[in-house]
Design a protein around this motif. Sequence first.
Motif, PDB file in Angstrom:
ATOM      1  N   GLY A 108       1.050  -0.982   0.086  1.00  0.00           N
ATOM      2  CA  GLY A 108       0.189   0.018   0.040  1.00  0.00           C
ATOM      3  C   GLY A 108       0.443   0.645   0.093  1.00  0.00           C
ATOM      4  N   CYS A 109       0.504   2.434  -0.421  1.00  0.00           N
ATOM      5  CA  CYS A 109       0.462   3.549  -0.802  1.00  0.00           C
ATOM      6  C   CYS A 109       1.380   3.735   0.373  1.00  0.00           C
ATOM      7  N   ASP A 110       0.530   3.581   1.884  1.00  0.00           N
ATOM      8  CA  ASP A 110       1.092   4.322   3.053  1.00  0.00           C
ATOM      9  C   ASP A 110       2.388   4.455   3.554  1.00  0.00           C
ATOM     10  N   LYS A 111       2.549   2.703   3.507  1.00  0.00           N
ATOM     11  CA  LYS A 111       3.652   1.756   4.221  1.00  0.00           C
ATOM     12  C   LYS A 111       4.459   1.803   3.198  1.00  0.00           C
ATOM     13  N   ALA A 112       4.628   2.297   2.014  1.00  0.00           N
ATOM     14  CA  ALA A 112       5.463   2.490   0.966  1.00  0.00           C
ATOM     15  C   ALA A 112       6.265   4.106   0.977  1.00  0.00           C
ATOM     16  N   LYS A 113       5.723   4.465   1.402  1.00  0.00           N
ATOM     17  CA  LYS A 113       5.966   6.116   1.137  1.00  0.00           C
ATOM     18  C   LYS A 113       6.751   6.527   2.535  1.00  0.00           C
ATOM     19  N   LYS A 114       6.046   5.749   3.250  1.00  0.00           N
ATOM     20  CA  LYS A 114       7.276   5.909   5.094  1.00  0.00           C
ATOM     21  C   LYS A 114       8.198   5.273   5.399  1.00  0.00           C
ATOM     22  N   ASP A 115       8.730   3.947   4.367  1.00  0.00           N
ATOM     23  CA  ASP A 115       9.791   3.235   3.878  1.00  0.00           C
ATOM     24  C   ASP A 115      11.038   3.711   3.221  1.00  0.00           C
ATOM     25  N   LEU A 116      10.040   4.605   2.030  1.00  0.00           N
ATOM     26  CA  LEU A 116      11.000   4.516   1.233  1.00  0.00           C
ATOM     27  C   LEU A 116      11.920   4.961   0.633  1.00  0.00           C
ATOM     28  N   GLU A 117      13.010   5.806   1.725  1.00  0.00           N
ATOM     29  CA  GLU A 117      14.452   6.417   2.216  1.00  0.00           C
ATOM     30  C   GLU A 117      14.763   5.288   2.855  1.00  0.00           C
ATOM     31  N   GLU A 118      14.293   4.285   3.546  1.00  0.00           N
ATOM     32  CA  GLU A 118      14.991   3.145   4.044  1.00  0.00           C
ATOM     33  C   GLU A 118      15.012   2.342   2.843  1.00  0.00           C
ATOM     34  N   TYR A 119      14.400   1.481   2.228  1.00  0.00           N
ATOM     35  CA  TYR A 119      14.381   0.780   1.095  1.00  0.00           C
ATOM     36  C   TYR A 119      14.804   1.400  -0.002  1.00  0.00           C
TER      37      TYR A 119
ATOM     38  N   ARG B  98      17.979   3.023   0.239  1.00  0.00           N
ATOM     39  CA  ARG B  98      18.887   2.877   0.510  1.00  0.00           C
ATOM     40  C   ARG B  98      19.988   0.939   1.350  1.00  0.00           C
ATOM     41  N   HIS B  99      18.671   0.296   0.859  1.00  0.00           N
ATOM     42  CA  HIS B  99      18.276  -1.271   1.585  1.00  0.00           C
ATOM     43  C   HIS B  99      18.854  -1.142   2.697  1.00  0.00           C
ATOM     44  N   GLU B 100      17.826  -0.744   3.444  1.00  0.00           N
ATOM     45  CA  GLU B 100      17.796  -0.840   4.931  1.00  0.00           C
ATOM     46  C   GLU B 100      16.096  -1.400   5.045  1.00  0.00           C
ATOM     47  N   VAL B 101      15.744  -2.184   4.042  1.00  0.00           N
ATOM     48  CA  VAL B 101      14.637  -3.001   4.291  1.00  0.00           C
ATOM     49  C   VAL B 101      14.868  -4.507   4.402  1.00  0.00           C
ATOM     50  N   CYS B 102      14.273  -5.034   5.560  1.00  0.00           N
ATOM     51  CA  CYS B 102      14.133  -6.661   5.360  1.00  0.00           C
ATOM     52  C   CYS B 102      13.664  -7.185   4.078  1.00  0.00           C
ATOM     53  N   THR B 103      13.854  -8.454   3.673  1.00  0.00           N
ATOM     54  CA  THR B 103      13.737  -8.344   2.066  1.00  0.00           C
ATOM     55  C   THR B 103      12.659  -8.906   1.871  1.00  0.00           C
ATOM     56  N   THR B 104      12.147  -9.431   2.617  1.00  0.00           N
ATOM     57  CA  THR B 104      10.223  -9.701   2.636  1.00  0.00           C
ATOM     58  C   THR B 104       9.727  -7.723   2.488  1.00  0.00           C
ATOM     59  N   GLU B 105      10.112  -7.194   3.218  1.00  0.00           N
ATOM     60  CA  GLU B 105       9.479  -5.478   3.007  1.00  0.00           C
ATOM     61  C   GLU B 105       9.858  -5.235   1.758  1.00  0.00           C
ATOM     62  N   ALA B 106      10.967  -5.081   1.436  1.00  0.00           N
ATOM     63  CA  ALA B 106      11.802  -4.427   0.176  1.00  0.00           C
ATOM     64  C   ALA B 106      10.992  -5.528  -1.342  1.00  0.00           C
ATOM     65  N   ALA B 107      10.649  -6.752  -1.473  1.00  0.00           N
ATOM     66  CA  ALA B 107       9.423  -7.186  -2.153  1.00  0.00           C
ATOM     67  C   ALA B 107       8.846  -6.109  -2.094  1.00  0.00           C
ATOM     68  N   ASP B 108       7.826  -6.068  -0.345  1.00  0.00           N
ATOM     69  CA  ASP B 108       5.839  -5.739  -0.937  1.00  0.00           C
ATOM     70  C   ASP B 108       6.816  -4.993  -1.428  1.00  0.00           C
ATOM     71  N   ILE B 109       7.344  -3.835  -1.271  1.00  0.00           N
ATOM     72  CA  ILE B 109       7.638  -2.477  -1.813  1.00  0.00           C
ATOM     73  C   ILE B 109       7.877  -2.244  -3.217  1.00  0.00           C
ATOM     74  N   ARG B 110       8.636  -2.692  -3.679  1.00  0.00           N
ATOM     75  CA  ARG B 110       9.094  -2.995  -5.087  1.00  0.00           C
ATOM     76  C   ARG B 110       7.854  -3.406  -5.566  1.00  0.00           C
ATOM     77  N   GLU B 111       6.854  -4.547  -4.987  1.00  0.00           N
ATOM     78  CA  GLU B 111       5.484  -4.944  -6.558  1.00  0.00           C
ATOM     79  C   GLU B 111       4.677  -3.410  -5.797  1.00  0.00           C
ATOM     80  N   HIS B 112       4.558  -3.137  -4.667  1.00  0.00           N
ATOM     81  CA  HIS B 112       3.615  -1.882  -4.856  1.00  0.00           C
ATOM     82  C   HIS B 112       4.614  -0.537  -6.301  1.00  0.00           C
TER      83      HIS B 112
END
Length: 83
Positions: free
Chosen positions: A5-16, A18-32
């Motif tokens: 979802g947009c809220d989560k993707a935007k909240k964690d975008l900077e960390e994403y 910089r490759h600072e999120v876990c693999t599962t979260e990165a995959a979810d953000i990438r999909e979004h």
Amino acid sequence: MSDCGCDKAKKDLEEYLRHEVCTTEAADIREHLANCPECQNEALVAQTLTEAVQRACKETAPEDLKNQVLASLRATQATHESA
């Protein structure tokens, strides 16, 4: 994987970016990002800004400029110490 979802993707975008999120979260953000043009645009702006800042941080000031700034700082400091 699931679209986070947009809220989560935007909240964690900077960390994403910089490759600072876990693999599962990165995959979810990438999909979004793959399915949301608004978040894609925000990611592009953030990535462009991050790259510009990284390039700027690698540049060094000319030696003459460094010397002028240091001399100005020393003069200001000396003025305040003697007051």
